[in-house]
Design a protein around this motif. Structure first.
Motif, PDB file in Angstrom:
ATOM      1  N   HIS A 137      10.588  13.713  -0.249  1.00  0.00           N
ATOM      2  CA  HIS A 137       9.151  13.969  -0.315  1.00  0.00           C
ATOM      3  C   HIS A 137       8.665  14.601   0.978  1.00  0.00           C
ATOM      4  CE1 HIS A 137       4.788  12.968  -0.585  1.00  0.00           C
ATOM      5  NE2 HIS A 137       4.996  13.188  -1.868  1.00  0.00           N
ATOM      6  N   GLU A 138       7.682  15.494   0.873  1.00  0.00           N
ATOM      7  CA  GLU A 138       7.196  16.226   2.046  1.00  0.00           C
ATOM      8  C   GLU A 138       6.533  15.322   3.074  1.00  0.00           C
ATOM      9  OE1 GLU A 138       4.424  19.072   0.669  1.00  0.00           O
ATOM     10  OE2 GLU A 138       3.102  17.619  -0.319  1.00  0.00           O
ATOM     11  N   ILE A 139       6.003  14.179   2.644  1.00  0.00           N
ATOM     12  CA  ILE A 139       5.341  13.254   3.578  1.00  0.00           C
ATOM     13  C   ILE A 139       6.227  12.047   3.871  1.00  0.00           C
ATOM     14  CG2 ILE A 139       3.373  11.708   3.911  1.00  0.00           C
ATOM     15  CD1 ILE A 139       1.711  13.624   2.227  1.00  0.00           C
ATOM     16  N   PHE A 140       6.745  11.419   2.829  1.00  0.00           N
ATOM     17  CA  PHE A 140       7.518  10.190   2.992  1.00  0.00           C
ATOM     18  C   PHE A 140       8.979  10.447   3.334  1.00  0.00           C
ATOM     19  CE2 PHE A 140       4.145   9.108  -0.147  1.00  0.00           C
ATOM     20  CZ  PHE A 140       3.434   8.244   0.666  1.00  0.00           C
ATOM     21  N   GLY A 141       9.401  11.676   3.230  1.00  0.00           N
ATOM     22  CA  GLY A 141      10.785  12.006   3.550  1.00  0.00           C
ATOM     23  C   GLY A 141      11.731  11.602   2.435  1.00  0.00           C
ATOM     24  N   SER A 142      13.007  11.353   2.824  1.00  0.00           N
ATOM     25  CA  SER A 142      14.018  10.969   1.837  1.00  0.00           C
ATOM     26  C   SER A 142      13.799   9.511   1.434  1.00  0.00           C
ATOM     27  CB  SER A 142      15.419  11.145   2.429  1.00  0.00           C
ATOM     28  OG  SER A 142      16.389  10.761   1.494  1.00  0.00           O
ATOM     29  N   ILE A 143      13.657   9.290   0.138  1.00  0.00           N
ATOM     30  CA  ILE A 143      13.367   7.943  -0.381  1.00  0.00           C
ATOM     31  C   ILE A 143      14.600   7.450  -1.134  1.00  0.00           C
ATOM     32  CG2 ILE A 143      11.852   6.574  -1.860  1.00  0.00           C
ATOM     33  CD1 ILE A 143       9.712   8.729  -1.396  1.00  0.00           C
ATOM     34  N   ALA A 144      15.003   6.219  -0.834  1.00  0.00           N
ATOM     35  CA  ALA A 144      16.218   5.655  -1.436  1.00  0.00           C
ATOM     36  C   ALA A 144      16.087   5.580  -2.954  1.00  0.00           C
ATOM     37  CB  ALA A 144      16.482   4.262  -0.873  1.00  0.00           C
ATOM     38  N   PRO A 145      17.138   5.959  -3.680  1.00  0.00           N
ATOM     39  CA  PRO A 145      17.089   5.923  -5.149  1.00  0.00           C
ATOM     40  C   PRO A 145      16.777   4.537  -5.707  1.00  0.00           C
ATOM     41  CG  PRO A 145      19.012   7.132  -4.397  1.00  0.00           C
ATOM     42  CD  PRO A 145      18.410   6.504  -3.187  1.00  0.00           C
ATOM     43  N   THR A 146      17.388   3.506  -5.103  1.00  0.00           N
ATOM     44  CA  THR A 146      17.143   2.154  -5.604  1.00  0.00           C
ATOM     45  C   THR A 146      15.662   1.806  -5.545  1.00  0.00           C
ATOM     46  OG1 THR A 146      17.663   1.313  -3.384  1.00  0.00           O
ATOM     47  CG2 THR A 146      19.432   1.284  -5.028  1.00  0.00           C
ATOM     48  N   TYR A 147      14.963   2.369  -4.544  1.00  0.00           N
ATOM     49  CA  TYR A 147      13.543   2.076  -4.353  1.00  0.00           C
ATOM     50  C   TYR A 147      12.691   2.797  -5.389  1.00  0.00           C
ATOM     51  CZ  TYR A 147       9.132   1.377  -1.840  1.00  0.00           C
ATOM     52  OH  TYR A 147       7.850   1.036  -1.495  1.00  0.00           O
ATOM     53  N   PHE A 148      12.854   4.117  -5.499  1.00  0.00           N
ATOM     54  CA  PHE A 148      11.947   4.837  -6.396  1.00  0.00           C
ATOM     55  C   PHE A 148      12.327   4.673  -7.863  1.00  0.00           C
ATOM     56  CE2 PHE A 148      14.882   8.462  -5.408  1.00  0.00           C
ATOM     57  CZ  PHE A 148      15.189   8.887  -6.690  1.00  0.00           C
ATOM     58  N   ARG A 162       0.839  -1.195   0.000  1.00  0.00           N
ATOM     59  CA  ARG A 162       0.000   0.000   0.000  1.00  0.00           C
ATOM     60  C   ARG A 162       0.877   1.250   0.000  1.00  0.00           C
ATOM     61  NH1 ARG A 162      -2.436  -0.804   4.442  1.00  0.00           N
ATOM     62  NH2 ARG A 162      -4.067  -2.143   3.581  1.00  0.00           N
ATOM     63  N   ARG A 163       1.939   1.185   0.797  1.00  0.00           N
ATOM     64  CA  ARG A 163       2.864   2.321   0.824  1.00  0.00           C
ATOM     65  C   ARG A 163       3.562   2.476  -0.529  1.00  0.00           C
ATOM     66  NH1 ARG A 163       8.271   3.593   1.954  1.00  0.00           N
ATOM     67  NH2 ARG A 163       8.514   5.568   3.102  1.00  0.00           N
ATOM     68  N   ARG A 164       3.904   1.343  -1.118  1.00  0.00           N
ATOM     69  CA  ARG A 164       4.550   1.387  -2.429  1.00  0.00           C
ATOM     70  C   ARG A 164       3.622   2.026  -3.462  1.00  0.00           C
ATOM     71  NH1 ARG A 164       8.836  -1.462  -4.588  1.00  0.00           N
ATOM     72  NH2 ARG A 164       8.838  -1.666  -6.852  1.00  0.00           N
TER      73      ARG A 164
END
Length: 654
Positions: A440-451, A396-398
């Motif tokens: 991101h303003e809500i999710f914060g710093s998101i790992a590059p490999t993930y996004f 769901r988060r993804r």
């Protein structure tokens, strides 16, 4: 001349020579002859009892006919039960017997009719004659399916009367002869028409049966095409959906749990690329056979499409049961697969969801199994993962991040950070690698490999790549001329025939020299589709772009292939550098890679250098370039712009 047959006469239709007509004739005789013989026996008994003045010969003849009729009646009564199992050849012999015997009986009864009545002038002659005529008429029409027999019965029954009329002629005898002749002719015509109607009925019935058979075959073929996978013979997606729907219905009534698994072949695309679609089809058929055999009595297997299969575990009541069943799938894949003259070792990833009343919707079930399959692939493939509430929350988060990423790419909110690559010997900047960053303003710093992986899956990777390259090139063109821009190219984009042109267009729009751009690609990206990848690399190389092979040592390339690739640099994977201080084997491997680069006249970069000890060993081994936190963490475009103007890197600042 038309052919003559004892059973059909001069019949013109093809049906007349077929076993179908013989069968129907035999069936009709079995139904009607017992009744006819009963009528004959009643008449014979009546003749014997009502006219005792007959001669001994006549009484004996009638008695023999009576016993013979009784025997034939019993035979045909028996045939009512045995017609279905009797062979056509035997049936034909039975019917030929009717053709021969029926006219003979009719003739004998008719010949004895005068004797039965006493004398030709006796008043009983008329009575007996009428009885014989009626019996003959009934017999002939009962024998309509056998036209030869029916006509001969009429002739045999009438002929003695005709002869008596001739020999005992009276004034009106010729009129009687004419009437009898006309009646006989009319009867024969009626009998022929009756047979033709009988034959036509069989023809029409057979046509109807054939049409029904064709319809049934067409329906069966349509059902097969609709519900069977043409390649493997397994149920297809539509059939599986139907099976799953039935299982859900049964589950709602019984309350019992069941499970659904989705599996696919790991790295199947590379098999198609290497062996063609024919080889891929051979693999799929072998996989289907193994799965069907391994899961017999345990689960129902179907092919959803491509290399994706589904399993319905009807009696799976727990995760332990499912895991045990899934192990059978993995075990079935252990033996080598044969493709032409090659043997291939394959693995599968399996995702399973246990179904109950809370998740009994078809779409929900398949989504959950798909999510579990995705996790199995994420965790290294060749394994089974069960769907759970934690996995559901993660997915769901993804999904939420996917939506946010779409917005971020459209708004060009993904930023570029830069990590320098240093000349180990003199500490000078060699190049800087552009790295994607998203806060991101809500999710914060998101790992590059993930996004980046999400971007690849939802089809945003090209737009993200070109946007980020545009930003990175605009920053890099302010750096000193000797510092290159290193930029990573997704494995998803490398086979795209247009990506090379698009990259060159972006840097041209920025006014950035192709000679200062270095595209980094992985071994796996090349090997997944080597032919298309080489076309892209040659396009870039022809324009002056440098090519670096990233994460070297983790892919599948051979030394022979390495020499054929249009590359300028090799980057040794961080996994080797992490253990270089404590693991002599890893140190020897790094030394070998450095020597290969030297022999092939390639630049060599050691990634992930974090300690002075690692740097010292790499220096001793002859490595020229290094990258890692020991030198610098990734920095913003503004910070890297300031540092890039320094002649030497101040490692203490890092």
């Amino acid at each position: 001349m038309l052919p003559f047959d004892l059973l059909t006469g001069r019949c013109k239709s093809n049906i007349c020579s077929s076993g179908a007509l013989v069968f129907e004739q035999h069936k009709k005789m079995a139904a009607d002859l017992p009744i006819l013989y009963t009528a004959i026996m009643v008449a014979l008994v009546t003749f014997i009892l009502a006219f005792p003045q007959q001669s001994t010969l006549s009484l004996v003849t009638l008695s023999v006919l009576l016993l013979f009729s009784l025997k034939r009646m019993c035979f045909w009564i028996k045939m009512r039960k045995n017609s279905e199992t009797r062979e056509i050849k035997q049936m034909r012999l039975d019917l030929i017997g009717v053709v021969v015997l029926s006219p003979l009986i009719s003739l004998l009864v008719s010949m004895n009719s005068g004797e039965i009545a006493g004398t030709p002038s006796n008043s009983g002659v008329n009575l007996v004659g009428i009885a014989v005529f009626l019996l003959t008429t009934i017999g002939s029409f009962a024998l309509v399916p056998l036209p030869v027999a029916s006509i001969l019965v009429v002739i045999g029954g009438v002929l003695p009367f005709l002869l008596r009329t001739v020999f005992y002629s009276e004034s009106n005898s010729y009129w009687i002869l004419m009437v009898i002749f006309l009646v006989v002719m009319l009867t024969i015509v009626l009998l022929r028409n009756g047979f033709q109607s009988f034959a036509n009925e069989i023809i029409n019935r057979n046509k109807l049966v054939e049409e029904n058979e064709k319809t049934l075959k067409a329906k069966a073929l349509a059902s097969q095409l609709a519900f069977e996978d043409s390649l493997t013979g397994l149920p297809n997606r539509r059939k599986f959906m139907s099976m799953l729907c039935d299982q859900i219905h049964d589950n709602s009534n019984t309350g019992q749990q069941f499970a659904v698994g989705i599996l696919d072949i790991d790295h199947f695309k590379s098999i198609n690329d290497l062996h063609g679609h024919t080889g891929g089809d051979q693999i799929l058929r072998q996989v289907a056979e193994r799965l069907d055999e391994a899961l017999e009595g345990i689960g129902l297997i179907a092919r959803l499409g491509g290399d994706e299969f589904a399993v319905l575990f009807q009696n799976a009541t727990s995760g332990k049961t499912v895991t045990k069943a899934a192990k059978l799938i993995h075990d079935a894949m252990k033996s080598p697969f044969l493709v032409r003259d090659s043997k291939l070792l394959l693995t599968t990833s399996v995702g399973v969801t246990i179904c109950s009343s809370s998740n009994s919707g078809i779409e929900d079930i398949l989504t959950q199994a798909d999510q579990a399959l995705y996790l199995a692939k994420q965790n290294g493939r060749a394994q089974t993962e069960l769907f759970s509430t934690e996995l559901e929350a993660m997915n769901r988060r993804r999904s939420q991040i996917s939506q946010a990423l779409m917005h971020a790419v459209r708004k060009d909110e993904i930023e570029a950070a830069f990590q320098p690559i240093i000349n180990i010997k003199d500490g000078r900047y060699h190049s800087c690698e552009a790295l994607a960053r998203w806060n991101h303003e809500i999710f914060g710093s998101i790992a590059p490999t993930y996004f980046i992986e999400i971007a690849e899956q939802i089809g945003l990777i090209e737009e993200l790549t070109l946007n980020l390259l545009h930003k990175a090139a605009n920053s890099a063109k302010t750096w000193p001329e000797h510092i290159r821009l290193n930029f990573n190219l997704s494995a998803k984009l490398l086979p795209d025939p247009e990506i090379g042109k698009n990259i060159l267009k972006v840097i041209a729009d920025c006014g950035f020299s192709p000679q200062r751009l270095e595209i980094e690609i992985t071994e796996t990206a090349i090997m997944n589709n080597i032919e298309s990848a080489l076309k892209t690399l040659k396009t870039l190389k022809a324009a002056g772009v440098h090519i670096a092979l990233d994460d070297f040592g983790t892919g599948y390339s051979s030394l022979g292939q390495l020499g054929d690739l249009p590359i300028d640099k090799i980057k040794i994977d961080k996994g080797f550098i992490d253990l270089i201080v404590t693991d002599k084997k890893k140190r020897s491997l790094v030394k070998s890679i450095i020597d290969i680069c030297s022999n092939l006249d390639l630049e060599c970069v050691a990634e992930g250098i974090e300690t002075p000890e690692q740097l010292g060993i790499l220096t001793d081994l002859g490595s020229h370039y290094g990258q890692g936190y020991l030198f610098s963490k990734p920095m913003s475009s503004r910070s890297i712009g300031v540092l890039s103007n320094m002649e030497h890197l101040d490692q203490s600042a890092a």
